[in-house]
Design an enzyme around this catalytic site. Sequence first.
Site, short mmCIF file in Angstrom:
data_model
loop_
_atom_site.label_atom_id
_atom_site.label_comp_id
_atom_site.label_asym_id
_atom_site.label_seq_id
_atom_site.Cartn_x
_atom_site.Cartn_y
_atom_site.Cartn_z
N SER A 28 -6.55 10.17 -0.69
CA SER A 28 -5.40 11.07 -0.56
C SER A 28 -5.87 12.46 -0.95
O SER A 28 -6.84 12.95 -0.39
CB SER A 28 -4.23 10.57 -1.41
OG SER A 28 -3.07 11.33 -1.16
N HIS A 54 -4.19 10.14 3.44
CA HIS A 54 -2.83 10.68 3.53
C HIS A 54 -2.88 12.12 4.04
O HIS A 54 -3.58 12.95 3.49
CB HIS A 54 -2.15 10.65 2.16
CG HIS A 54 -2.02 9.27 1.60
ND1 HIS A 54 -2.03 9.01 0.26
CD2 HIS A 54 -1.88 8.07 2.21
CE1 HIS A 54 -1.90 7.71 0.05
NE2 HIS A 54 -1.82 7.12 1.24
N ASP A 147 -1.07 4.23 -4.12
CA ASP A 147 -1.33 3.54 -2.86
C ASP A 147 -2.70 2.87 -2.90
O ASP A 147 -3.68 3.46 -3.38
CB ASP A 147 -1.25 4.53 -1.69
CG ASP A 147 -1.22 3.83 -0.34
OD1 ASP A 147 -0.76 2.68 -0.28
OD2 ASP A 147 -1.65 4.44 0.65
#
Length: 207
Positions: A28, A54, A147
């Site tokens: 991310s 992400h 995540d």
Amino acid sequence: MTQMAENAKNHLPHFNNAAFDIVAIAASAGGLTALTKVLSIPPEFTAAIAIVQHLAPEYPSLMAEILNRRTAITVKKAQEGDCLTPGTAYIAPPNHHLLVNGDGTLSLSQSESVHFLRPSADLLFESVAATYKNRAIGVVLTGTGSDGAMGVKAIKEMGGIIIVQDAKTAEFSGMPSAAIQTGNVDFILPLNEISSALVTLVMGKSY
């Protein structure tokens, strides 16, 4: 459908000279720098790579093109129906979940977000665990949030291997710390050691 076609449809490909067939990577915030380092592997790498990074859903992403220029392997934006190929990394496009199917192909989905995220590393990891079982490696890199942590458990339960970036070398420690806290991590490595670990695990040789 002929019997041969039916067999091909249901046959999960195992790649030659590979102890593991797929490396699934979650990243991310800070991911571009981290992925550039992790993907500094030889072009003859014998596993396929699937990546959830992400990204802002409203903008087109140049992540695949940038990484393709910076690394020796092929990096491309994943497309529906792509066949996993050794030495190739597939990145989930913005606003799409990336899933691995039982025949070694990829699917894209705009099903609902998971923990407000689409793409979700957890969904990628869970599909990889279900498909490749003990021939899968999961890697969690820099990022905020958690995540990947649920997916780490899924890969580990099926006999796969988990590598997490040492939080001290991560720009953002949320995702690595959440993965480590699951207790399902095999290797906690500084960023600059992950690529060589992947080569050793997959190909059985140092790099």
